[in-house]
Design an enzyme around this catalytic site. Sequence first.
Site, PDB file in Angstrom:
ATOM      1  N   ASP A   8      24.335 -59.352  12.874  1.00 40.87           N
ATOM      2  CA  ASP A   8      25.483 -59.197  13.755  1.00 40.87           C
ATOM      3  C   ASP A   8      25.197 -57.987  14.633  1.00 40.87           C
ATOM      4  OD1 ASP A   8      27.893 -58.760  15.023  1.00 40.87           O
ATOM      5  OD2 ASP A   8      28.978 -58.139  13.222  1.00 40.87           O
ATOM      6  N   LYS A  69      26.109 -53.346  24.265  1.00 42.07           N
ATOM      7  CA  LYS A  69      26.295 -54.797  24.229  1.00 42.07           C
ATOM      8  C   LYS A  69      27.114 -55.292  25.422  1.00 42.07           C
ATOM      9  CE  LYS A  69      28.186 -58.328  21.092  1.00 42.07           C
ATOM     10  NZ  LYS A  69      28.704 -58.515  19.721  1.00 42.07           N
ATOM     11  N   GLU A 146      29.780 -65.605  17.343  1.00 42.77           N
ATOM     12  CA  GLU A 146      30.304 -64.767  16.266  1.00 42.77           C
ATOM     13  C   GLU A 146      31.463 -65.411  15.488  1.00 42.77           C
ATOM     14  OE1 GLU A 146      31.078 -61.226  18.443  1.00 42.77           O
ATOM     15  OE2 GLU A 146      28.959 -60.711  18.611  1.00 42.77           O
ATOM     16  N   ASP A 169      38.657 -63.077  16.540  1.00 35.33           N
ATOM     17  CA  ASP A 169      37.599 -62.077  16.363  1.00 35.33           C
ATOM     18  C   ASP A 169      37.782 -60.967  17.393  1.00 35.33           C
ATOM     19  OD1 ASP A 169      35.324 -60.599  16.043  1.00 35.33           O
ATOM     20  OD2 ASP A 169      33.918 -62.237  16.333  1.00 35.33           O
TER      21      ASP A 169
END
Length: 588
Positions: A8, A69, A146, A169
């Site tokens: 992850d 990211k 994800e 999420d």
Amino acid sequence: MSLIIGIDLGTTFSAVGIVRDGKPEIVPVGDEHIMPSVVGLGPDGGLLVGAPARNQYALYPDRTVRSIKRQMGEQTTVHLGEQAYTPPQISALILRELHRAAEAQLGQKVERAVITVPAYFSDAARQATREAGEVAGLVVERIINEPTAAALAYGLDRSDQRQLVAVYDLGGGTFDVSIIELDSGVVEVRASHGNTQLGGDDFDERLREILVARFEEAHGVSPRDDRRAMARLLRAAEDAKVTLSSRPMVRVQEEYLLTVEGRPLNLDAEVQRHEFEAAIRDLLDGTVDALDAALKDAGISSDELDKVLFVGGSTRIPLVWEMVREHTGIEPAVAINPDEAVALGAAVQGAIIAGEPLDAILVDVTPHSLGIEVVEFDLQGRTIPDHYSVLIPRNTTVPTSRAETYAGVHPAQTAINLKIYQGEHAIASRNTLLGEFLFDNLKPEAPGLPPAIVVQFDCDLNGIVNISALDKASGKQAQTSVRAAHARLSPAEIAGARVSLEQLEQFGWGEGALEVSAEATAPQSLQLSTEILALLARAQRTLEQHPGHQGLLDAIAAVENAANAGNQDVLEQATEALIDLLYDLEDE
């Protein structure tokens, strides 16, 4: 059976997981289960990754990179000290640290990985993530979404139960929601929605603004122009946010935040939970809207949901629970640690690919519509440009392949410029341009007719798109992989970047250290003498372990000769061949 780890790669924290004896588990990084996704340069110029880099951020914000990211897939660079780096290069350092931690904990070599990305990541961001993994020395077997990974981990022990689950999420930098059906071991994504620029980072910024206002009220001076003071306040806001998840108020104290005319100024402020909630409510409203959009795309209402599964550290904020519960009528579930669920699911997918006997099958979707720009004609025969023709609608199950026939505008036309877009707007240019290519030397199928081409979109299991076009008259074909203004690194460039990372870690990042700059993504980067010397030094070390190895001696000579001759094409080929040989020999 070759082990495949699950990673992850998070905005604020990252984690790595494996499946052992049929059960997914987190592989610790040092003493912690999750590692901060932060890279920095220490005061001595040494490389810092993870907790040490995060710890120095408040003191050296200009020597620390966080939340990289959010910039994946963009043509941008960030700076550490005097040097510039691309987002994939920074991410590669994070991935390499996770990779090494996994090998250290497992006591064996690990080469393969499944890496997760937000469901709403663009094609370019997915490509950048894959390249970061390859630069880190991993074979990236799959890129998965994800929320899908979290559902895979959640559904592993529930194979006999049919459930409709909304996976909400909310992480440190991105938000996704997916509607997923679990049935007899099949994890099928029905729809996804989200925002790749919404998460805990934004909540921290809102809370920092409260602290800045309190400081300005107390002292009549703003800290905004002081990078170190603002970095300290951001770190204080992060800590305060965590405290406010379990307490109704928090007291924030930062001594010597600024010095004005020789007088130190401190921050001593109390923040109530309701103040923080008021500051972020509009952001959370956006997540609820995304949930509604996903439900609509899935063709169901919230009444039909069996579960709402919370993933991501920001779901610990009480207001998030309250808003989602009130909107759906369902108490959110945290069956798995929100910080670990995604890595665990990635590990499950890795185990499935590796052939382990797990009772699970993953069926995912593409989160964005994909199509091309076309010209339409009105009733009077006038052209209407910039129309968006969708070949693959959003939430189509992947892998998928779709094709359509398109004709030119007039018979004399011999070329068509294909512009590929991603998005939902009817006007093509208001969507995200993924790429374009010119298809020329076209011929009409019959005299007086414009040329016609068949355009085919192939979206693979990673959500990455390949485009092909066929001239119907001549049978000529052209194809490309869209990169969203993101140039795909060649194998030689990826290998060269690996060498660069190795040298950075060995010799530090101070003056004279080998640079992995934006230019490292261009072919001429392999002409840099430092990179060639680094590669040859590595080859000499390998040669000591394989004395007289003729293939290695020949490969070294080929690189030296090409470098001396200044022949770029031959140099790239020789470099790639040498690095491939080194990896084979080092694995023995």
